[in-house]
Design an enzyme around this catalytic site. Structure first.
Site, short mmCIF file in Angstrom:
data_model
loop_
_atom_site.label_atom_id
_atom_site.label_comp_id
_atom_site.label_asym_id
_atom_site.label_seq_id
_atom_site.Cartn_x
_atom_site.Cartn_y
_atom_site.Cartn_z
N HIS A 57 8.37 4.24 0.57
CA HIS A 57 7.81 2.92 0.29
C HIS A 57 7.75 2.75 -1.23
CE1 HIS A 57 5.57 2.26 4.35
NE2 HIS A 57 6.77 2.78 4.53
N GLU A 59 5.34 1.95 -3.28
CA GLU A 59 4.20 2.58 -3.96
C GLU A 59 4.36 4.09 -4.03
OE1 GLU A 59 2.50 -1.01 -1.64
OE2 GLU A 59 4.07 0.48 -1.36
N CYS A 87 0.15 -0.29 2.62
CA CYS A 87 -0.01 0.19 3.99
C CYS A 87 -0.93 1.41 3.98
CB CYS A 87 1.35 0.54 4.59
SG CYS A 87 2.04 2.10 3.96
N CYS A 90 0.57 4.39 1.95
CA CYS A 90 0.57 4.15 0.50
C CYS A 90 -0.84 4.13 -0.07
CB CYS A 90 1.28 2.84 0.20
SG CYS A 90 3.05 2.91 0.56
#
Length: 160
Positions: A57, A59, A87, A90
């Protein structure tokens, strides 16, 4: 950093990464920028589909790059700007890295509307382990505890 304009500039970088990511078909529509002392330390977009890595992801990728750039796993003093509310994975990575502030653009509800719905994870975490849809079973605790005992007394231990 007290300058709101600077915050907006860094957020625009994260947003630009998310747009570029879609246009270049690299991954999902997410971007993140890690900043320390008013300077960009690292930035990344989502790379899940281009790297076949479900943890890539924006992040998490930006945090990995920031840690490499700064030579530390402790990002105290850093801020993250992300094009979308993080999310659960993250968010966990942000807490573990000790980033001090999160600025985000889109909400998790916005992400859910386009197919990135994390609600099921939040729902699962609220359930007792035995009621979760993914079986979670303990195995060989006594053997596994040996590493913990070693860690407790290790002179090479680095707390984090």
């Amino acid at each position: 950093m007290k300058d709101n304009g600077q915050h907006e500039d860094f957020m625009r970088m994260a947003i630009a990464l998310s747009v570029q990511n879609v246009n270049e078909n690299i991954g999902g529509p997410f971007g993140a920028v890690v900043v320390k002392d008013g300077k960009v330390v690292a930035k990344s977009a989502n790379k899940v589909t281009s790297t076949n890595d479900p943890t890539a992801h924006a992040e998490v990728s930006a945090i990995r790059l920031a840690c490499t750039e700064l030579g530390t796993f402790d990002l105290s003093g850093c801020v993250i700007y992300t094009s979308c509310e993080p999310c659960p994975m993250c968010l966990g990575a942000i807490y573990w890295s000790r980033i001090e502030t999160i600025y985000y653009g889109n909400t998790k509800a916005d992400a859910g509307k386009i197919g990135f719905d994390d609600k099921f994870i939040y729902d699962e975490l609220d359930k007792p382990m035995e009621k979760r849809s993914l079986p979670v079973l303990q195995l060989l605790r006594d053997e596994a505890s040996h590493a913990f005992k070693l860690w407790e007394t290790s002179p090479m231990r680095i707390d984090y």
